[in-house]
Motif scaffolding. Structure first.
Motif, PDB file in Angstrom:
ATOM      1  N   SER A 145      19.276 -29.955  50.223  1.00 54.09           N
ATOM      2  CA  SER A 145      18.336 -29.074  49.528  1.00 54.09           C
ATOM      3  C   SER A 145      18.718 -28.896  48.055  1.00 54.09           C
ATOM      4  O   SER A 145      17.845 -28.753  47.203  1.00 54.09           O
ATOM      5  N   GLY A 146      20.017 -28.925  47.757  1.00 52.38           N
ATOM      6  CA  GLY A 146      20.469 -28.810  46.368  1.00 52.38           C
ATOM      7  C   GLY A 146      19.951 -29.940  45.499  1.00 52.38           C
ATOM      8  O   GLY A 146      19.623 -29.744  44.325  1.00 52.38           O
ATOM      9  N   LEU A 147      19.881 -31.114  46.072  1.00 52.28           N
ATOM     10  CA  LEU A 147      19.348 -32.266  45.350  1.00 52.28           C
ATOM     11  C   LEU A 147      17.895 -32.010  44.939  1.00 52.28           C
ATOM     12  O   LEU A 147      17.509 -32.230  43.789  1.00 52.28           O
ATOM     13  N   LYS A 148      17.119 -31.519  45.884  1.00 56.73           N
ATOM     14  CA  LYS A 148      15.710 -31.223  45.601  1.00 56.73           C
ATOM     15  C   LYS A 148      15.577 -30.064  44.610  1.00 56.73           C
ATOM     16  O   LYS A 148      14.782 -30.119  43.678  1.00 56.73           O
ATOM     17  N   ILE A 149      16.384 -29.038  44.808  1.00 56.29           N
ATOM     18  CA  ILE A 149      16.353 -27.886  43.895  1.00 56.29           C
ATOM     19  C   ILE A 149      16.696 -28.328  42.478  1.00 56.29           C
ATOM     20  O   ILE A 149      16.045 -27.906  41.518  1.00 56.29           O
TER      21      ILE A 149
END
Length: 184
Positions: A145-149
């Motif tokens: 999710s950090g990648l997307k964020i």
């Protein structure tokens, strides 16, 4: 260690990988599910493997440090937490590559603190299998999710995520110490 404490440790340990994933997301024009899977697997695997390794190293030393185990856990968790807070102030650019040459060093670097936590697990009443699975899954989810964020929201979360992770680990260490001293 209860489930709440374990989840807090897992989230705290995941913050380095989350922050690096946010940075990688910033450097990736179009984050695809394969990128999220790659980051999640690399970071999740190493965040799970390092505490397991630390646990087995710590078990070998348990007899020698049993009388001061609460201080060892407190000092290790506080040192890791302070290190994460200090790291939150640094700025660096991440390579957008997702290959072994780029991901392996990042996965190892973000999981070294998990090795120390594994050593502290050896002196605590911890179900190591449940712990490493929880840490691995939590790191996988937060890294992906950090990648997307990172690709959507920008750099403003990197520093805050590392500070939050560091503070969580310091609080867990303080709770262990105060609990052993009968103050909590």
């Amino acid at each position: 260690m209860g489930l709440i404490e374990l989840l807090l440790v897992a989230v705290g340990l995941s913050m380095d990988a989350f922050a690096v994933s946010v940075c990688k997301g910033l450097a990736t024009k179009h984050v695809r599910p394969v990128h999220m899977l790659c980051a999640g697997l690399w970071f999740g695997f190493f965040q799970a493997a390092m505490p397991l390794l630390g646990y087995y190293l710590g078990v070998g030393f348990q007899g020698m440090i049993e009388s001061v185990d609460h201080w060892v856990a407190f000092l290790l968790l506080c040192a890791i937490g302070v290190g994460m807070i200090v790291e939150s102030r640094k700025t660096d650019e991440e390579d957008s590559c997702y290959g072994v040459r780029a991901m392996f060093p990042l996965a190892v670097a973000t999981s070294v603190d998990a090795l120390a936590v594994g050593i502290s697990f050896a002196v605590l009443d911890v179900d190591i299998l449940r712990s490493v699975v929880t840490i691995g899954v939590c790191t996988f989810l937060l890294s992906a999710s950090g990648l997307k964020i990172g690709s959507v929201f920008g750099t403003r979360f990197k520093s805050r995520a590392e500070i939050a992770g560091g503070l969580i680990l310091i609080c867990i260490g303080l709770k262990i110490l105060l609990g052993h001293l009968g103050l909590f």
